[in-house]
Motif scaffolding. Structure first.
Motif, PDB file in Angstrom:
ATOM      1  N   THR A   1      -0.124 -41.391 -27.771  1.00  0.00           N
ATOM      2  CA  THR A   1      -1.175 -41.571 -28.774  1.00  0.00           C
ATOM      3  C   THR A   1      -1.530 -43.053 -28.823  1.00  0.00           C
ATOM      4  OG1 THR A   1       0.422 -41.759 -30.577  1.00  0.00           O
ATOM      5  CG2 THR A   1      -0.497 -39.578 -30.166  1.00  0.00           C
ATOM      6  N   ARG A   2      -2.836 -43.326 -28.830  1.00  0.00           N
ATOM      7  CA  ARG A   2      -3.337 -44.693 -28.802  1.00  0.00           C
ATOM      8  C   ARG A   2      -4.528 -44.790 -29.755  1.00  0.00           C
ATOM      9  NH1 ARG A   2      -0.780 -46.249 -23.857  1.00  0.00           N
ATOM     10  NH2 ARG A   2       1.339 -45.973 -24.605  1.00  0.00           N
TER      11      ARG A   2
ATOM     12  N   ASN B   1      -7.115 -42.739 -34.165  1.00  0.00           N
ATOM     13  CA  ASN B   1      -5.930 -42.412 -33.393  1.00  0.00           C
ATOM     14  C   ASN B   1      -6.274 -41.288 -32.419  1.00  0.00           C
ATOM     15  OD1 ASN B   1      -2.841 -40.816 -33.592  1.00  0.00           O
ATOM     16  ND2 ASN B   1      -3.050 -42.942 -32.966  1.00  0.00           N
TER      17      ASN B   1
ATOM     18  N   GLU C   1       4.537 -40.940 -30.728  1.00  0.00           N
ATOM     19  CA  GLU C   1       3.707 -41.813 -29.892  1.00  0.00           C
ATOM     20  C   GLU C   1       3.679 -41.370 -28.444  1.00  0.00           C
ATOM     21  OE1 GLU C   1       4.204 -45.998 -30.091  1.00  0.00           O
ATOM     22  OE2 GLU C   1       3.722 -46.083 -32.217  1.00  0.00           O
TER      23      GLU C   1
ATOM     24  N   HIS D   1       6.057 -52.666 -28.579  1.00  0.00           N
ATOM     25  CA  HIS D   1       4.991 -52.360 -29.529  1.00  0.00           C
ATOM     26  C   HIS D   1       5.387 -52.946 -30.877  1.00  0.00           C
ATOM     27  CE1 HIS D   1       2.559 -48.802 -31.442  1.00  0.00           C
ATOM     28  NE2 HIS D   1       2.032 -49.973 -31.686  1.00  0.00           N
TER      29      HIS D   1
END
Lengths: 92, 438
Positions: free
Chosen positions: B66-67, B73, B102, B198
């Motif tokens: 997921t970005r 999102n 993520e 991150h």
């Protein structure tokens, strides 16, 4: 380490069991296959005359046992086959 | 201090900023400003091609990450067909987030609110109590996950929210020549080495994007330990040598630092250097054999850096590549993603060494990273202060540089390496987007 879960309704296996599964996923049955949506416990079940693969969903409390013919049949299905099953019955 | 124009005055102010860039002037406050941030969300990030993922992050069917693009999102997934799809991470029923992890692997996504089930390509397939509840009024074909347009280049997956954006190739506009140094190290290309680091920083995305579009000027000062302790194959007396290359009108730029006498491709294992000589064009080989450091930004916020770094001070450096995404989450606040890229065909030993060199220099605890973020956080804080409201920064370095006629790479290429040329190009392009001229 094992941890008790509710008794499955589908079938109640003999001792040893679906009620006990490795918390780390395990490699030698029962093993846990999980992603962020659901987790299932998979193990080999020996019947008197042969072998089945049992798939148990603790959250759903559902259980199914597939023999080699059923598993072979699954092996050549398209991904769409599972999609169609989910479309027919996504389960509440 | 002048009274700050609010609302309708903002358009005129953006025009003034745009006019100042070619003259080497750019205001401080844009690096920490709520109004600028809000306009960027709408006019830059909702229009540009934004980086989503490297294909090697989702190599197998069902893999997803997921970005974000702006504040949206997205699920970037490899479907059962092998194709890559990007979808808004939002159930169409009541808007719940579908994937909370993520990264993961799933053939289907199931919403944790009412149980709607989607294929990983985004189509809605399962609706609980469909017959009893919807009585035939819901056509599943109308309620798939919201799609995002994607295109790829050499393993990089980009997405855009703008249906009218030009094709990705045109958007990159020749910058591919320089990207290949990071992405085509050998015939099988590059892959990510593990998931990205991150973390959230108190810095503005633009400060980082500018620095990585070729700020060779800060290195001998901000990263002086690297020079003084023998981690880094450059010296203060020669560090200005090299080129600044930019793609006019596109915003992309790269700094190519040169150390006299530094052997071509030094820091790469010999067999990998030979492989690169075969997989790159003669012009690329000519450029990169003279390059110690290659540090570049794809507009708006995707950056790369390749350089040698000594794991033991004084010993020969190990070349590594880092790719980073500066995701804006507020004025002066950025979510950082930092990857290590390695050549897919390289030995495991080199991949490990390159990753060590990368972590020593970059990612949260990296020495260079800490040097940068310490400075960037303070730049950000200053930029948000009242007295900085009317302050401009000089972007006049290399204003009179003439393009290097012998340089074999594309774009506007000038010497020396210490140069504001790439930054003027970057902020011109940013101004184009901010004033609706993209």
């Amino acid at each position: 380490m094992s941890e008790a879960v509710p008794t499955p309704q589908a079938e109640n296996p003999d001792d040893g069991e679906v009620l006990h599964y490795p918390r780390d996923g395990g490699n030698e049955g029962p093993i846990v296959i999980a992603n962020e949506f659901v987790d299932v416990v998979v193990r080999k079940v020996e019947t008197r005359n042969g072998m089945r693969l049992e798939i148990y969903s603790p959250r759903r409390n559902a259980c199914v046992r597939f023999d080699a013919v059923a598993l072979d049949c699954l092996s050549y299905q398209e991904p769409e086959f599972i999609t169609s099953l989910l479309a027919r019955n996504p389960g509440p | 201090m002048a009274t700050r124009p609010i609302g309708s005055g903002a358009e005129a102010e953006l025009e003034r900023i745009r006019e100042g860039v070619p003259h080497g002037r750019f205001p401080a406050h844009v690096f920490n400003d709520q109004e600028i941030f809000d306009v960027e969300q709408e006019r830059v990030f909702a229009k540009a091609w934004c980086f989503l993922a490297h294909e090697s992050e989702i190599p197998n069917r069902g893999d997803y990450v997921t970005r974000y693009i702006a504040n949206n999102n997205l699920i970037v997934a490899r479907a059962e067909s092998g194709e890559i799809h990007a979808s808004l991470n939002m159930c169409r029923h009541r808007g719940n987030m579908m994937c909370k992890s993520e990264m993961g692997n799933a053939s289907h996504f199931r919403c944790s609110y009412h149980g709607w089930v989607y294929k990983n390509s985004g189509e809605l397939v399962g609706v609980p109590y469909m017959k009893e509840g919807y009585e035939g009024r819901l056509d599943k074909r109308d309620w798939g996950l919201i799609k995002v347009r994607t295109e790829t280049y050499a393993g990089l997956v980009f997405g855009t929210l703008d249906p009218n954006a030009p094709p990705l190739d045109e958007y990159l506009g020749g910058f591919q020549f320089y990207l290949d140094l990071y992405l085509k190290q050998g015939s099988s290309g590059s892959e990510v080495h593990g998931p990205p680091d991150h973390w959230v920083t108190e810095t503005d995305w633009k400060i980082a994007a500018e620095n990585f579009s070729g700020d060779g000027y800060h290195t001998p000062v901000a990263h002086q330990f690297g020079f003084n302790l023998g981690y880094f194959a450059s010296s203060g007396s020669t560090h200005s040598q090299g080129w600044a290359a930019s793609i006019p009108g596109r915003g992309h730029g790269i700094g190519l630092g040169h150390t006299p006498g530094f052997p071509p491709f030094a820091g790469f294992p010999e067999e990998l250097a030979d492989e690169m000589r075969r997989s790159l064009s003669p012009e690329q080989v000519e450029v990169f054999s003279q390059t110690r450091t290659a540090v570049g930004t794809v507009f708006p916020n995707l950056s790369f850096l390749m350089q040698p770094f000594s794991i033991v001070p004084g010993e020969a450096g190990v070349r590594f590549v880092t790719m980073r995404l500066y995701h804006p989450i507020g004025p002066g606040r950025t979510e950082m993603y930092s990857w290590c890229l390695v050549p897919k065909d390289a030995s495991e030993e080199y991949k490990r060494e390159a990753y060590r060199a990368y972590t020593l220099a970059f990612a949260q605890a990296g020495t260079f990273e800490q040097d940068d973020l310490e400075n960037w956080a303070r730049v950000t804080r200053s930029a948000g202060s009242n007295m900085a409201r009317d302050v401009e920064f000089p972007y006049v370095m290399g204003m009179d540089s003439v393009p290097d006629p012998d340089f074999p790479g594309p774009g506007h290429v000038v010497k020396p390496y210490v140069n504001d040329s790439n930054f003027r190009n970057l902020w011109s392009r940013w101004s184009d987007y901010m004033t609706g001229r993209e």
